[in-house]
Write an enzyme that holds these catalytic residues in place. Structure first.
Site, PDB file in Angstrom:
ATOM      1  N   PHE A  58       0.803  -1.215   0.000  1.00 30.62           N
ATOM      2  CA  PHE A  58       0.000   0.000   0.000  1.00 30.62           C
ATOM      3  C   PHE A  58       0.843   1.275   0.000  1.00 30.62           C
ATOM      4  O   PHE A  58       0.393   2.315  -0.472  1.00 30.62           O
ATOM      5  CB  PHE A  58      -0.925  -0.001   1.219  1.00 30.62           C
ATOM      6  N   TYR A  59       2.073   1.222   0.520  1.00 30.40           N
ATOM      7  CA  TYR A  59       2.909   2.415   0.587  1.00 30.40           C
ATOM      8  C   TYR A  59       3.218   2.909  -0.831  1.00 30.40           C
ATOM      9  O   TYR A  59       3.843   2.213  -1.622  1.00 30.40           O
ATOM     10  CB  TYR A  59       4.210   2.139   1.330  1.00 30.40           C
ATOM     11  N   SER A  60       2.763   4.102  -1.121  1.00 28.16           N
ATOM     12  CA  SER A  60       2.898   4.696  -2.459  1.00 28.16           C
ATOM     13  C   SER A  60       2.317   3.789  -3.537  1.00 28.16           C
ATOM     14  O   SER A  60       2.744   3.825  -4.693  1.00 28.16           O
ATOM     15  CB  SER A  60       4.362   5.018  -2.782  1.00 28.16           C
ATOM     16  N   LEU A  61       1.334   2.975  -3.143  1.00 24.00           N
ATOM     17  CA  LEU A  61       0.652   2.056  -4.067  1.00 24.00           C
ATOM     18  C   LEU A  61       1.642   1.227  -4.892  1.00 24.00           C
ATOM     19  O   LEU A  61       1.544   1.118  -6.111  1.00 24.00           O
ATOM     20  CB  LEU A  61      -0.297   2.836  -4.984  1.00 24.00           C
TER      21      LEU A  61
END
Length: 342
Positions: A58-61
């Site tokens: 999920f971090y920076s997709l």
């Protein structure tokens, strides 16, 4: 650097874990570091003896996994590292590209490994507890991923204690891989996990990794950072008088010791023997050095009292209470009891 085993597993990790939510793409959040900005921090963490790296799809997709692992492949040996990534939060508008269904877990691990340029992840973690998917489906999928060699271990993060108990019951009943690590929020201004979750993890032999040791920055006495000015979660979680009073106590002790407030707040976390590791999301080398110093800092009884005396109970911080938490201030009287003499 100090190293500990995660719970009852044989896996040894550094007490400081490099948090990487601040690394990836500025298109996701304005305070994110790109690859060039991230490399000096990653390199310094490794130089300080860190072998534990925390990621999430999920971090920076997804860009976070790419950026961090691009750097790691250049400057480190894969076998020397313990890398974790997480699954669960929505990665697109596709209704099935989120949650902990078998479909999403299988797709997500393959996508993560492709972005990371790696064959396996050391710990594959549930980012939260998915209330819409049968826990049997989720844990069977994770067990299959371990058997396939795509993950060495599994872990969990941010849930109610009863939900973790349900996961363990299903794993034990079916002989599936058990979580070895619980990642949770803990700091001087938020201690609710000390009531049930942490004692339960100790009882069940699960390692505890702590994130947000600085209460999203308020314990650094810097409320004007770009992140705190743009991240509404900070206000939702810590915009109460108790948190501000605790931050003041942290600053007083730091002033007396001649160190940064961040170091005192981090030392409070690391002084707890129940904590296996602490995530550090540093924006600078100096910030990371503060955490390194905190590993060896021993707080006195008087200092701990000052840090803890303003704490009052509050609602749990998790996905299920988001936007519904009651601030730590007295609620107004109801008309029925107003002005009654006791």
């Amino acid at each position: 650097m100090q190293y500990v085993k995660l719970g009852q597993s044989g896996l040894k990790v550094s007490r400081l874990c490099l948090g990487t939510m601040n690394m990836g793409s500025k298109e996701w959040k304005p305070w994110i570091f790109n690859e060039k900005e991230s490399e000096p921090i990653i390199a310094h963490a490794l130089d300080m003896g860190v072998n534990f790296i925390d990621l999430a799809d999920f971090y920076s997709l997804g860009a976070g996994e790419e950026v961090v692992c691009n750097v790691l492949r250049r400057i480190a040996r894969r076998d020397d590292l313990v890398i974790t990534t997480k699954v669960g939060y929505a990665m697109s508008n596709d209704i099935n590209a989120q949650g902990h269904s078998r479909k999403n877990i299988f797709n997500a691990i393959d996508n993560s490994l492709k972005r990371m340029g790696m064959d396996y992840v050391d710990i594959y973690m549930l980012h939260y507890f998915d209330t819409e998917t049968p826990v049997e489906e989720t844990m069977a999928a994770l067990n299959d991923i371990v058997l396939a060699g795509k993950a060495r271990y599994i872990g969990v993060s941010t849930m109610y204690t009863w939900q973790l108990a349900k996961i363990l019951q299903v794993c034990d009943k079916n002989g599936w891989a058990r979580p070895i690590n619980m990642q949770l929020q803990l700091n001087c201004a938020y201690r609710e996990e000390e009531r049930e979750m942490i004692p339960f993890c100790m009882d069940q032999g699960i390692g505890v990794s702590v994130f947000s040791p600085l209460a999203r920055g308020i314990l650094t006495s810097d409320l004007q950072s770009t992140r705190n000015q743009t991240d509404f979660f900070t206000a939702e979680m810590y915009n109460d008088q108790a948190s501000k009073d605790i931050a003041h106590s942290v600053a007083k002790i730091a002033n007396a010791r001649g160190c940064l407030p961040a170091q005192v707040a981090q030392a409070w976390v690391l002084n707890k023997p129940q904590v296996s590791s602490m995530l550090v999301g540093a924006d600078t080398v100096a910030q990371f050095n503060s955490a390194v110093a905190a590993v060896e800092m021993k707080l006195t009884v008087e200092e701990v009292y000052e840090l803890e005396r303003n704490y009052t109970p509050c609602d749990l911080i998790n996905d299920y209470t988001s936007g519904k938490r009651i601030p730590r201030v007295a609620r107004p009287e109801k008309l029925t009891f107003m002005d009654q003499v006791v």
